[in-house]
Enzyme design. Structure first.
Site, PDB file in Angstrom:
ATOM      1  N   GLU A 426      -4.312  -0.685  -4.359  1.00 43.92           N
ATOM      2  CA  GLU A 426      -4.861  -1.139  -3.078  1.00 43.92           C
ATOM      3  C   GLU A 426      -3.777  -1.293  -2.020  1.00 43.92           C
ATOM      4  O   GLU A 426      -3.724  -2.301  -1.299  1.00 43.92           O
ATOM      5  CB  GLU A 426      -5.612  -2.469  -3.262  1.00 43.92           C
ATOM      6  CG  GLU A 426      -6.784  -2.337  -4.200  1.00 43.92           C
ATOM      7  CD  GLU A 426      -7.676  -3.569  -4.252  1.00 43.92           C
ATOM      8  OE1 GLU A 426      -7.315  -4.605  -3.669  1.00 43.92           O
ATOM      9  OE2 GLU A 426      -8.730  -3.502  -4.895  1.00 43.92           O
ATOM     10  N   GLU A 502     -10.623  -0.246 -11.115  1.00 40.46           N
ATOM     11  CA  GLU A 502     -10.782  -1.710 -11.166  1.00 40.46           C
ATOM     12  C   GLU A 502     -12.258  -2.003 -10.914  1.00 40.46           C
ATOM     13  O   GLU A 502     -12.816  -1.521  -9.929  1.00 40.46           O
ATOM     14  CB  GLU A 502      -9.901  -2.342 -10.093  1.00 40.46           C
ATOM     15  CG  GLU A 502      -9.563  -3.789 -10.388  1.00 40.46           C
ATOM     16  CD  GLU A 502      -8.556  -4.340  -9.395  1.00 40.46           C
ATOM     17  OE1 GLU A 502      -7.431  -3.800  -9.302  1.00 40.46           O
ATOM     18  OE2 GLU A 502      -8.890  -5.313  -8.713  1.00 40.46           O
TER      19      GLU A 502
END
Ligand code: GAL
Length: 810
Positions: A426, A502
């Site tokens: 991210e 994720e």
């Protein structure tokens, strides 16, 4: 025939003995006898510095885990933009509220054997939090910035004949992490003494480019230092028997390449983690100069458009979890028994893959994954050049990223378990053209260092990465959450598959249930706990069932890594701003390693060899008589009938009307009455096949101690994890007990730590007293080196346990 084999075996053993007796390599763990102090000591690197008043510690060591918890530590007034926050608020438990910030020093006298001319001495540090500066006899000999990486230093020239003094300075800046990073020499420190004519450190690369039923081609590249050397490589099977022997034909420059056939190879997989060992011996003439043992597996990984991921020719999906590196009450100090316990719990759930979020895994964890059978996604960074936290990795990215990747790959490349690298999680660099360049640059470094494994990034800015080309260039597009964008991303990205790098981020507290039972995000309660009906999540995330739908219905989704396998210290979402919350709620198991209900939801899908039948909530609801108290069953069976005190509450069958109805059996309108709740699982003909029940507990009667292992090694490191609970006189668990208990350990071991899994508890992990949380806690007992029986006694105000005996064996 038998005699021949025996003679051959004897020759082999003698040969190995000869090799070992004359080989020049010695590896020592620098684990004991370190002096440690927190603080700024400008002259602590000098041999003359007086450290007698410093603490004596053993390494691995985490200086911050002893606490105390303090809301002022690393307090941050910030808006976590990643979590869609727009207003700054005070965050108190973001990094665990433990004293990891500041400077620390470790000093150790080195008692080395006599170092011969032409010998080399290396110091290898597997990870030190953080910015290690290494001094030998007062001189700076090496340094590294990133706290999660392995590095080694050639210290030969800085060594004296005797009285050598090693000193290591560490420093943790505030606001340098999004979770508890730990502090200190939290991984192993090794000393390697070897001949100047030897295999280079991390210089052996084993790959298995051709795998057939009859044979596998094992390719071994070996980098060597020295002239006129000969390299002989033996391959041993898992029992240590030689299955191949080869002498390198030639050595070009400093590299030898061998292709060795292993006939009828046993392939490595999570279900059958078979390992071979390559023994590389370097000779000068007939004199052995060095021997290196490298464990490897023979397995084939493939990622194919349309087909997805396959291992050894069989398509499969990752049943994975993300893990941060802390070990709950033990902090970040690496301990093999604690890592093994985590993996044992995950294996029983049916999990087959781990993602080391968001950094390099420890060598011990990789070794265990090789042995126990877990595939591994080895990650490197949580930040690139753009910041998430003020003092994060962006400070070093431009100067260090390449060498950090090189060390990650070189130190770990021979692990069979690693099936994928990740260059980032991210990263804010997902936005903008610079970020696309960085993604490409990093991926190319991975490819250069290891052409055999693909690279992913955990992407949360999926729209941006679709537009910029960021997602299209990755070997494997990894999506973090964003279940609603999977379809679109798969159309836009060219790879032909999507990884759930994720998933979920569902929150719950073990044994805590909230009413009414309604699905929703960012739910908060006055006790700062989250409900174990498993319907609560974050604004950016979802419940497990939403991922299951994608995994089951879309052949191009190649698996998932659930956030997270265990609760971890720090990041107490949804209570980031609520003191005293100081650890996460995301875990499938809690911080003590005790399974939450969610464990059984995953187990019901992932464990395909054993059935699952699990009932929730607990059935001790004095005061809720007559009130609606939904009952859920997580099960591998398709349907079941529920009974309350003998009365049927009906049959439920999984159906596709909603994700919850597809994966859970739910009785939403049960009215609570004390007694026995029983679920009977039914087969397709409606015949009962299994049952499970819970009964309202009476008064607490007895403390029960259940160790994970009754026999441990007397090595001063091994651990037994003892679950402590309270039952009534019929043996029914008292799920709501919260008694304060005291622990006493005597004999050949010591009390090490305690944890109850309550994310709001400020009790020390290292004091031998703690309250039960939802009727349970875990006491960790450590063996000393003497061996013998260890006794654990647990006492409450009114109750006392029978002593538990654990044996430490030499
Ligand atoms: C993700 C992030 C993780 C963790 C998680 C919590 O966005 O990658 O590190 O913060 O959210 O849901």
């Amino acid at each position: 025939m038998f005699l021949l084999r025996k003679i051959f075996f004897t020759i082999l053993v003698l040969n190995l003995f000869y090799i070992n007796a004359f080989a020049q390599r010695t590896e020592v763990l620098l684990d004991e006898g370190w002096k440690f102090s927190k603080g700024n000591f400008p002259t602590a690197a000098e041999p003359g510095f007086n450290d007698t008043r410093w603490e004596t510690v053993s390494v691995p060591h985490d200086w911050a885990i002893s606490g105390p918890f303090d809301k002022e530590i690393d307090k941050q007034v910030t808006a976590i933009t990643q979590n869609n926050e727009t207003k700054a608020t005070e965050k108190t438990g973001r990094t665990g509220a433990l004293p990891y910030v500041g400077e620390g020093w470790y000093r150790k006298k080195l008692n080395l054997p006599v170092i011969k001319p032409n010998q080399k001495v290396l110091l290898q540090i597997d990870g030190a939090m953080s910015e290690p500066r290494v001094y030998l006899n007062g001189k700076l000999v090496g340094q590294w910035n990133y706290g999660y990486n392995y590095f080694y230093i050639d210290i030969t020239n800085a060594l004296k004949t005797n009285d050598n003094l090693l000193a290591i300075h560490l420093q943790n800046k505030p606001k340098s992490s999004r979770w508890y990073p730990g502090a200190g020499l939290y991984r192993n420190v090794h000393l390697i003494i070897k001949s100047g004519q030897s295999v280079d450190q991390w210089g052996i690369t084993v790959t298995t480019p051709v795998i057939k039923k009859e044979f596998a081609k094992v390719n071994i590249k070996t980098r060597l230092t020295g002239k006129g050397l000969r390299l002989v490589t033996q391959i041993l099977d898992s029992l240590g028997q030689q299955v191949a022997l080869d002498t390198a034909k030639s050595i070009f420059g400093n590299e030898a390449e061998q292709n060795i056939a292993v006939t009828n190879p046993h392939l490595w997989s999570p279900e059958s983690p078979y390992l071979y060992t390559a023994v590389s011996t370097v000779y000068e003439g007939n004199v052995p100069k060095d021997v290196v043992r490298t464990r490897f597996g023979i397995r084939e990984i493939k990622y194919t458009a349309g087909l997805g991921f396959s291992l050894n020719g069989k398509v499969r999906k990752f049943k994975g979890v993300c893990l941060h590196h802390d070990l709950g009450p033990l902090g970040t100090a690496i301990n093999t028994a604690a890592l093994k316990r985590q993996l044992t719990i995950l294996k029983e759930m049916g999990c087959d893959a781990i993602r080391s979020s968001h950094n390099m895994p420890s060598p011990e964890q990789l070794e265990l994954c090789d042995e126990m059978g877990f595939m591994f996604l080895a990650e490197s960074f949580d930040e690139w050049a753009k910041a998430k936290v003020e003092n994060g990795y962006h400070l070093y990215f431009n100067t260090d990223a390449e060498k950090d990747i090189v060390n990650l790959v070189q130190a770990t490349k021979n692990h069979a378990c690693i099936v994928m690298w990740s260059s980032g999680n991210e990263v804010p660099d997902q936005f903008g053209a610079e970020g696309v360049k960085r993604a490409k640059w990093l991926q190319e470094i991975f490819h250069r260092e290891d052409p055999t494994r693909p690279v992913t990034v955990g992407m949360d800015q999926v729209k941006a990465t679709m537009q910029s080309g960021f997602g299209a260039l990755m070997d494997i597009p990894g999506l973090n959450y964003r279940v609603h964008l999977y379809e679109e991303a798969n159309k836009v990205f060219p790879q032909g598959f999507i990884l759930g790098s994720e998933t979920a981020s569902t929150v719950s507290s073990r044994g805590i249930y909230k009413f009414p039972v309604v699905k929703g995000f960012d739910k908060q309660y006055p006790d700062f706990q989250s409900s174990s009906y498993d319907l609560e999540y974050c604004s950016w995330s979802n419940v497990p069932d939403d991922d299951f739908v994608l995994q089951d219905d879309k052949p191009w989704v190649i698996g998932e890594f659930v956030w997270t396998g265990f609760d971890y210290l720090g990041e107490p979402t949804p209570y980031d701003s609520s003191w005293p919350s100081r650890s996460s709620y995301f875990g499938i198991s809690d911080l003590a390693g005790l399974p939450k209900d969610r464990y059984y939801l995953y187990r019901s899908r992932w464990n395909t060899t054993k059935p699952t039948l699990h009932l929730l909530p607990h059935w001790n609801w004095a005061g809720r008589e007559g009130e609606t108290t939904p009952v859920f069953v997580y099960t591998s069976y398709d349907s079941a009938e529920l009974f309350l005190n003998g009365k049927s509450l009906g049959v439920r069958k999984k159906d596709k009307s909603t994700p919850q109805n597809r994966y859970r059996l739910m009785w939403m309108d049960v009215k609570y009455e004390p007694g026995t709740l029983k679920v009977v699982a039914l087969d397709s003909n409606g015949k009962p096949v299994a049952e499970e029940q819970i009964t309202t507990a009476g008064k607490p009667y007895k403390i029960v101690l259940t160790p994970d292992r009754k026999e441990i090694k007397a090595d001063g490191k091994d651990l037994s994890f003892v679950t402590v609970s309270i039952v009534d006189k019929n043996g029914n668990p008292c799920h709501t007990a919260s008694d304060q208990l005291n622990f006493e350990v005597s004999g050949a071991g010591a009390f090490k730590a305690v944890c109850n899994g309550d994310a709001t508890s400020l009790e020390s992990f290292e004091k031998p007293t703690m309250k039960l949380f939802s009727g349970k806690l875990v006491v960790v007992v450590q063996a000393n080196k003497k061996g013998g029986p260890i006794k654990l006694n647990v006492k409450g105000k009114a109750l006392k346990s029978e002593p538990l005996q654990i044996v430490a064996v030499q």
